[in-house]
Write a protein that holds these residues in place. Sequence first.
Motif, PDB file in Angstrom:
ATOM      1  N   TRP A 155      30.325  43.691  28.295  1.00 64.98           N
ATOM      2  CA  TRP A 155      30.803  43.152  29.543  1.00 64.98           C
ATOM      3  C   TRP A 155      30.041  43.917  30.590  1.00 64.98           C
ATOM      4  N   THR A 156      29.294  42.858  31.605  1.00 67.37           N
ATOM      5  CA  THR A 156      28.975  43.494  32.698  1.00 67.37           C
ATOM      6  C   THR A 156      30.120  43.310  33.786  1.00 67.37           C
ATOM      7  N   ASP A 157      30.017  43.845  34.874  1.00 66.18           N
ATOM      8  CA  ASP A 157      31.048  43.692  35.951  1.00 66.18           C
ATOM      9  C   ASP A 157      30.923  42.164  36.511  1.00 66.18           C
ATOM     10  N   GLY A 158      30.094  41.618  36.569  1.00 69.89           N
ATOM     11  CA  GLY A 158      30.291  40.022  37.098  1.00 69.89           C
ATOM     12  C   GLY A 158      30.813  39.407  36.169  1.00 69.89           C
ATOM     13  N   MET A 159      30.623  39.523  34.675  1.00 72.59           N
ATOM     14  CA  MET A 159      31.257  38.826  33.754  1.00 72.59           C
ATOM     15  C   MET A 159      32.986  39.198  33.924  1.00 72.59           C
ATOM     16  N   VAL A 160      33.167  40.417  34.107  1.00 75.56           N
ATOM     17  CA  VAL A 160      34.698  40.836  34.085  1.00 75.56           C
ATOM     18  C   VAL A 160      35.157  39.905  35.281  1.00 75.56           C
ATOM     19  N   ARG A 161      34.518  39.872  36.443  1.00 72.46           N
ATOM     20  CA  ARG A 161      35.021  39.309  37.490  1.00 72.46           C
ATOM     21  C   ARG A 161      35.047  37.751  37.448  1.00 72.46           C
ATOM     22  N   ASP A 162      33.905  37.192  36.638  1.00 71.38           N
ATOM     23  CA  ASP A 162      33.941  35.856  36.622  1.00 71.38           C
ATOM     24  C   ASP A 162      34.916  35.201  35.360  1.00 71.38           C
ATOM     25  N   LEU A 163      34.844  36.218  34.569  1.00 74.24           N
ATOM     26  CA  LEU A 163      35.665  35.542  33.264  1.00 74.24           C
ATOM     27  C   LEU A 163      37.003  35.927  33.159  1.00 74.24           C
ATOM     28  N   LEU A 164      37.280  37.170  33.767  1.00 71.80           N
ATOM     29  CA  LEU A 164      38.802  37.974  33.502  1.00 71.80           C
ATOM     30  C   LEU A 164      39.371  37.704  34.679  1.00 71.80           C
ATOM     31  N   GLY A 165      38.825  37.863  35.757  1.00 68.83           N
ATOM     32  CA  GLY A 165      39.549  37.761  37.061  1.00 68.83           C
ATOM     33  C   GLY A 165      40.316  39.199  37.249  1.00 68.83           C
ATOM     34  N   HIS A 166      41.392  39.190  37.980  1.00 67.69           N
ATOM     35  CA  HIS A 166      42.135  40.263  38.381  1.00 67.69           C
ATOM     36  C   HIS A 166      42.566  40.873  37.045  1.00 67.69           C
ATOM     37  N   PRO A 167      42.821  42.425  36.768  1.00 67.75           N
ATOM     38  CA  PRO A 167      43.367  43.103  35.615  1.00 67.75           C
ATOM     39  C   PRO A 167      44.572  42.727  35.423  1.00 67.75           C
ATOM     40  N   ASP A 168      45.190  42.848  34.268  1.00 70.61           N
ATOM     41  CA  ASP A 168      46.516  42.569  33.858  1.00 70.61           C
ATOM     42  C   ASP A 168      47.642  43.726  34.277  1.00 70.61           C
ATOM     43  N   VAL A 169      46.785  44.883  34.585  1.00 72.30           N
ATOM     44  CA  VAL A 169      47.686  46.135  34.767  1.00 72.30           C
ATOM     45  C   VAL A 169      46.515  46.816  35.708  1.00 72.30           C
ATOM     46  N   GLN A 170      47.281  47.545  36.942  1.00 68.22           N
ATOM     47  CA  GLN A 170      46.373  48.285  37.913  1.00 68.22           C
ATOM     48  C   GLN A 170      47.223  49.509  38.259  1.00 68.22           C
ATOM     49  N   GLY A 171      46.829  50.901  37.743  1.00 68.93           N
ATOM     50  CA  GLY A 171      47.546  51.682  38.322  1.00 68.93           C
ATOM     51  C   GLY A 171      46.915  53.127  37.599  1.00 68.93           C
ATOM     52  N   ARG A 172      47.586  54.122  37.454  1.00 66.40           N
ATOM     53  CA  ARG A 172      47.097  55.418  37.007  1.00 66.40           C
ATOM     54  C   ARG A 172      46.990  55.420  35.592  1.00 66.40           C
ATOM     55  N   ASN A 173      45.779  56.106  35.214  1.00 67.34           N
ATOM     56  CA  ASN A 173      45.535  56.232  33.582  1.00 67.34           C
ATOM     57  C   ASN A 173      46.521  57.249  33.206  1.00 67.34           C
ATOM     58  N   ALA A 221      35.881  31.193  40.399  1.00 70.22           N
ATOM     59  CA  ALA A 221      37.433  30.660  39.911  1.00 70.22           C
ATOM     60  C   ALA A 221      37.035  29.537  39.075  1.00 70.22           C
ATOM     61  N   GLU A 222      35.991  28.546  39.108  1.00 69.35           N
ATOM     62  CA  GLU A 222      35.683  27.573  38.078  1.00 69.35           C
ATOM     63  C   GLU A 222      35.358  28.115  36.759  1.00 69.35           C
ATOM     64  N   ARG A 223      34.366  29.118  36.987  1.00 74.42           N
ATOM     65  CA  ARG A 223      34.162  29.795  35.644  1.00 74.42           C
ATOM     66  C   ARG A 223      35.555  30.454  34.689  1.00 74.42           C
ATOM     67  N   ARG A 224      36.082  31.052  35.551  1.00 72.90           N
ATOM     68  CA  ARG A 224      37.432  31.460  34.845  1.00 72.90           C
ATOM     69  C   ARG A 224      38.336  30.482  34.175  1.00 72.90           C
ATOM     70  N   ARG A 225      38.556  29.284  34.990  1.00 71.16           N
ATOM     71  CA  ARG A 225      39.320  28.263  34.724  1.00 71.16           C
ATOM     72  C   ARG A 225      38.598  27.692  33.501  1.00 71.16           C
ATOM     73  N   ARG A 226      37.070  27.488  33.426  1.00 69.27           N
ATOM     74  CA  ARG A 226      36.570  26.716  31.979  1.00 69.27           C
ATOM     75  C   ARG A 226      36.959  27.942  30.800  1.00 69.27           C
ATOM     76  N   ALA A 227      36.731  29.171  31.154  1.00 64.91           N
ATOM     77  CA  ALA A 227      36.918  29.994  30.158  1.00 64.91           C
ATOM     78  C   ALA A 227      38.570  30.022  29.545  1.00 64.91           C
ATOM     79  N   VAL A 228      39.380  30.064  30.542  1.00 65.39           N
ATOM     80  CA  VAL A 228      40.813  30.018  29.950  1.00 65.39           C
ATOM     81  C   VAL A 228      40.964  28.750  29.282  1.00 65.39           C
ATOM     82  N   LEU A 229      40.530  27.541  29.740  1.00 64.00           N
ATOM     83  CA  LEU A 229      40.824  26.307  29.070  1.00 64.00           C
ATOM     84  C   LEU A 229      40.209  26.468  27.612  1.00 64.00           C
TER      85      LEU A 229
END
Length: 208
Positions: free
Chosen positions: A24-42, A87-95
């Motif tokens: 994955w590239t950072d752009g792919m993460v942003r466009d296809l996954l969006g926000h992380p499921d969990v964000q905090g300390r490792n 957002a449209e890319r993420r929507r298409r990926a999710v569908l």
Amino acid sequence: MSEEGIVTDRMTYVTLEGLRRRGWTDGMVRDLLGHPDVQGRNPRRWSVAPVRLYLLARVEAVERAPEFAACARAGGAAGRVAPRVAAERRRRAVLAVLRAEPIRVPVLPRAELERRAVRYGREAGDGAGSPDGGGVGAQDRVGQGGAGDLVWWQLAYLRQALRPYDALLDGVSGAAGRAEAERLLRQRVDAAIAQAYPWLADACRGRR
């Protein structure tokens, strides 16, 4: 477990570094996954920056979608795309994921499913109402032993058991896109339940 995989609450997550190792590239993460499921300390390693964790099941589902391959061939996002395009890319990926992801329904003997459904209905309490929002409390309805009520509570129990698939909706933003994805997921869940338990098919169609 390696740094790229973290188990939290019996669920496996992937870090951003882990995604990069998967191609994955950072752009792919942003466009296809969006926000992380969990964000905090490792929990395994102290770091000043908060760690971003992505549910592995969601990552793997997106990787199987054609949008992932297309984005990978394009080299990810060459620059920061407009939020509406992302957002449209993420929507298409999710569908695409929702259409292709197998829905695995727990298969139980009918008597065992009915027993669990009765217990589920009673534990829901009087304030829960029927699975479709009726005004009679769950404890009263199941206690009466009505055949129709028992069918509805079997369906409610199975839908609750399949709630982890809701994680596939993450990444969709906007009321219209979210409603579309939720509707598709409900249809797929109901179809899977109807196939596994034919006597619930009419109830599944009624809910849709």
